[in-house]
Write an enzyme that holds these catalytic residues in place. Structure first.
Site, mmCIF file in Angstrom:
data_model
loop_
_atom_site.group_PDB
_atom_site.id
_atom_site.type_symbol
_atom_site.label_atom_id
_atom_site.label_comp_id
_atom_site.label_asym_id
_atom_site.label_seq_id
_atom_site.Cartn_x
_atom_site.Cartn_y
_atom_site.Cartn_z
ATOM 1 N N VAL A 1 1.197 -0.769 -0.276
ATOM 2 C CA VAL A 1 0.173 -0.139 -0.101
ATOM 3 C C VAL A 1 0.961 1.699 -0.063
ATOM 4 O O VAL A 1 1.948 0.795 0.652
ATOM 5 C CB VAL A 1 -0.794 -0.175 1.306
ATOM 6 C CG1 VAL A 1 -1.841 1.373 1.406
ATOM 7 C CG2 VAL A 1 -1.315 -1.546 1.305
ATOM 8 N N CYS A 2 0.641 2.669 -1.067
ATOM 9 C CA CYS A 2 1.264 3.055 -1.054
ATOM 10 C C CYS A 2 0.745 4.410 -0.748
ATOM 11 O O CYS A 2 -0.788 5.093 -1.323
ATOM 12 C CB CYS A 2 1.939 3.293 -2.205
ATOM 13 S SG CYS A 2 2.883 5.389 -2.891
ATOM 14 N N ILE A 3 1.031 4.837 0.877
ATOM 15 C CA ILE A 3 -0.308 5.932 1.079
ATOM 16 C C ILE A 3 0.746 6.958 2.708
ATOM 17 O O ILE A 3 1.808 6.497 2.933
ATOM 18 C CB ILE A 3 -1.153 5.577 2.073
ATOM 19 C CG1 ILE A 3 -1.668 6.498 2.363
ATOM 20 C CG2 ILE A 3 -0.750 4.742 3.058
ATOM 21 C CD1 ILE A 3 -3.251 6.194 3.329
#
Lengths: 165, 196
Positions: free
Chosen positions: A88-90
């Site tokens: 996940v890229c956050i």
């Protein structure tokens, strides 16, 4: 140092169990190792992800909460901000400090005052509202931007398939 | 020493010369990669050349199986073996630089790694993108999807939000909660599918 991280993770586990946010279940896979968690996130309503349950693995560093965990979906999540391998890229999962690219403010990034709960809630809203400024999955981002009906259809099919239907 | 026997007087300076030339050759060779890198500060003399910790490469590679191990090693080499910096770099969307051809990191059985890494990576990627088991299979709920879920819903109500002092009971509670979450979603989806 480890005991600080363990204590904090245990407290967060307790808090998430007694007062869980809507649509989120999370805890260590095995309490003997508090540094690996599994979380289930419900697909937000009013989005193509609605009705789906998305399992993810959270891995905490030994210096948690100074540094953030990493999060990886264990199922296929077709989303502009989820790498094809599930990572996940956050911004809340990015280490503290200023983004060298100046995309994100320091306040959006990880800091010890954040928590697992906040990560999971942020991920839930990320699912609902993709950010296509810096896509992790370029193909998904392009489809989301240019062919929204096709994107929605694909996500709905994935959700249905993930529930064995 | 110099006035000693012919044999030794020739051999010792020769030895010294060889050692000296060897030393400088080695130093020149060692300093080459770091001077060609764009971050000379990172390649401090204390950093052993190319000796990026294999476990660190593996760590990053397991997170991002799509990346080339050599590129990971190169990035780690330049940032002084900082795994989180490399991870951060990938996560922030900047791609890793292509290592120069002269960079030959010491990696576990590199030859076999190179030969097998392509199918291996693809295989792993595949499990990451294509062949995920559905949730029912993953959580072993096959036997419970056909039944009516009434009693399960009741028990969910009972155990909701309780914190047991017993570790095993907590684990059991969490497991049940997850199962119930999936089964409830499955029931809703089933209803929706029949509706359509």
């Amino acid at each position: 140092m480890n005991s600080v991280a363990s204590k904090r993770l245990f407290q967060e586990y307790k808090h998430l169990t007694t007062d869980p946010p809507e649509g989120i279940t999370a805890g260590p896979i095995n309490e003997d190792d508090l540094f690996i968690w599994e979380a289930l996130i419900q697909g937000p309503e009013g989005t193509p992800y609605e009705g789906g349950i998305f399992p993810a693995e959270l891995k905490f560093p030994k210096d948690y909460p100074l540094m953030p965990p990493t999060m990886r979906f264990l199922a296929d999540v077709w989303h502009p901000n989820v790498y094809p391998n599930g990572v996940v890229c956050i911004s809340i999962l990015h280490p503290p400090g200023d983004d060298p690219n100046h995309y994100e403010q320091a306040s959006e990034r990880w800091s010890p005052i954040q928590s697992v709960e906040k990560i999971l809630i942020s991920v839930m809203s990320m699912i609902a509202e993709p950010n296509d400024e810096s896509p992790a999955n370029v193909d998904a981002a392009r489809m989301w931007r240019e062919r929204r009906p096709e994107f929605d259809k694909r996500v709905r099919a994935d959700v249905r398939k993930s529930l064995g239907l | 020493m110099a006035q000693a026997g012919n044999q030794t007087s020739i051999n010792i300076p020769q030895l010294l010369a060889v050692a000296l030339v060897g030393f400088f050759a080695l130093r020149w060779y060692l300093s080459k990669p770091s001077s060609s890198s764009s971050a000379p500060g990172a390649a401090a003399p204390s950093q052993r050349r190319n000796q990026v910790d294999v476990t660190k490469i593996e760590q990053v590679a397991s997170m991002f199986p799509q990346l080339d191990r050599r590129a990971i090693a190169w990035d780690l080499h330049r940032n002084g073996g900082n795994v989180s910096a490399t991870t951060e770099r990938v996560l922030s969307g900047r791609s890793l630089d292509t290592p120069p051809p002269t960079y030959q990191p010491i990696m576990p059985s590199q030859a076999t790694n190179n030969a097998t890494s392509t199918p291996g990576r693809n295989g792993r990627l595949k499990t990451g993108t294509g062949a995920q088991p559905d949730l029912i299979t993953r959580y072993g709920l096959q036997s419970r999807v056909s039944g009516k879920g009434k009693e399960a819903m009741l028990s969910e109500e009972q155990m909701r939000n309780s914190w047991s002092p017993d570790k095993a009971a907590r684990a059991e509670g969490l497991r049940k909660k997850k199962e119930e979450m999936i089964l409830a979603a499955r029931r809703r989806m089933e209803a929706k599918v029949t509706e359509d």
